[in-house]
Design an enzyme around this catalytic site. Sequence first.
Site, mmCIF file in Angstrom:
data_model
loop_
_atom_site.group_PDB
_atom_site.id
_atom_site.type_symbol
_atom_site.label_atom_id
_atom_site.label_comp_id
_atom_site.label_asym_id
_atom_site.label_seq_id
_atom_site.Cartn_x
_atom_site.Cartn_y
_atom_site.Cartn_z
ATOM 1 C CG HIS A 82 -1.823 1.171 1.275
ATOM 2 N ND1 HIS A 82 -3.051 1.145 0.661
ATOM 3 C CD2 HIS A 82 -1.696 2.413 1.810
ATOM 4 C CE1 HIS A 82 -3.641 2.310 0.828
ATOM 5 N NE2 HIS A 82 -2.843 3.097 1.509
ATOM 6 C CG ASP A 161 -11.028 4.987 6.567
ATOM 7 O OD1 ASP A 161 -10.482 5.833 7.284
ATOM 8 O OD2 ASP A 161 -10.851 4.935 5.338
ATOM 9 N NE ARG A 168 -8.717 11.693 9.517
ATOM 10 C CZ ARG A 168 -7.971 10.885 8.761
ATOM 11 N NH1 ARG A 168 -8.447 9.718 8.361
ATOM 12 N NH2 ARG A 168 -6.765 11.236 8.397
ATOM 13 C CB SER A 183 -7.477 6.360 7.775
ATOM 14 O OG SER A 183 -7.935 6.366 6.455
ATOM 15 C CE LYS A 187 -8.418 3.191 3.860
ATOM 16 N NZ LYS A 187 -8.566 4.559 3.414
HETATM 17 N N1 URA Z 1 -5.100 7.714 2.853
HETATM 18 C C1 URA Z 1 -6.076 7.120 3.585
HETATM 19 O O1 URA Z 1 -6.599 6.083 3.206
HETATM 20 N N2 URA Z 1 -6.444 7.710 4.737
HETATM 21 C C2 URA Z 1 -5.897 8.843 5.213
HETATM 22 O O2 URA Z 1 -6.270 9.310 6.270
HETATM 23 C C3 URA Z 1 -4.893 9.452 4.429
HETATM 24 C C4 URA Z 1 -4.507 8.855 3.251
#
Ligand code: URA
Length: 433
Positions: A82, A161, A168, A183, A187
């Site tokens: 990622h 999220d 946010r 966050s 995932k």
């Molecule tokens: N990418 C994400 O998935 N979440 C964040 O908070 C910032 C970048």
Amino acid sequence: MRMYDIIDKKKKGLELTADEISYVVDGYVANEIPDYQVSAFLMTVYYQGMTEKELSVFTDRMAKSGDMVDLSAIDGIKVDKHSTGGVGDKTTLAVAPLVAACGGKVAKMSGRGLGFTGGTIDKLESIPGFQTAIPEKKFFDIVNTIGLSVIGQSAEIAPADKKLYALRDVTATVDSIPLIAASIMSKKLASGSDKIVLDVTVGSGAFMKNAEDAIQLAQRMVEIGERAGRQTIAILTNMDVPLGVAVGNDIEVIEAIETLQGNGPEDFEEICVEFASQMLYLGKIADLQECRDMVYDAIETGKGIEKLAEMVKAQGGDESYIYHPEKFEEAPYQKKLIADQSAYISAMDTEKCGKTAVILGAGREKKESVIDPKAGIRFYFKTGEYVEKGEVLAELYASDQEKLKDAVKYLKTAYQYSDAAVTPMEEIIGYVT
Ligand code: URA
């Protein structure tokens, strides 16, 4: 339990219990806690941070707010990758086939573009016919048969999220290291891989503008992964210049193809080889040096490009585009950005480069905007290089002439020059394990 007391406790810098954190996440997802109280909670986290225990529970609850993908139907160790985001970041398009060509397994759920950063799924969809939404069983079968599949992330992955990110975004709490870490990792944990290699980007085109913040973010994410029993490593990489020379959709797919054929830009090849090698190493395919040798071999022998073509075919795409990238049609309009002085390029504002691509139509201005796969930028000079007045700095592509004019003007403001030579950042800045 009362939300007021939880906010007050966190405001005073006291550690929240697992029950209190679960109450916040579960209550928010169930619409039992209003936005204004969760906004206040997020702001207390912004200022007070989170302890290792708090962050681990917070991330775990977010991950478990939706489906937890079970990849056990796929044989072998599944290693995910990622990136925290960047400009010209087409790494997955080359890394996943290289890993599969060397015997690894990649079952990857990728995202769409976010702000000025491009998304793997948008790029893959520029290959005619390529399906990014396929049934789970088919996804597993493809990975078991050919070693890789890349699909879009389903709406059921970490819905907490999704809701928290939207809040946010409007309460100035995006740039909090624990909130970003939770966050991303929620995932990743929900996506089911056994091991995770993180690309934490640093510089003007990244969320983290300096190495100190990037190290902190990497440490928090590695800590979350390890506490969840998923071996995680983070590699800090340079995003102070666009990665490679192509930014867009079609042109990034072409650059990934060229790299798999051994003709890619050096910086991009270095990043791809490193990530593929680390993924293979975590997947226990061989020791790290052997993994690197295997990856170079997959490039030289064409095994990597074959894997990309196999995946494209398995997911309904026209694989002839992989062997004949000249089939991607050119954008109808093109414009060159010409250097107006002879000097060294001392800096490129990479966020501006990404925003230029969005202006051209390669990214989304609004959630509902449609991507133009032909739009993009090709850079001929990057930071550290000397350019002569009159030379082409970059070429811009679009399907709309008006957008092209605005974009060229804007991109011009991204460059800084100096008379003395400058040394750009290394591609790989460091590792957090
Ligand atoms: N990418 C994400 O998935 N979440 C964040 O908070 C910032 C970048």
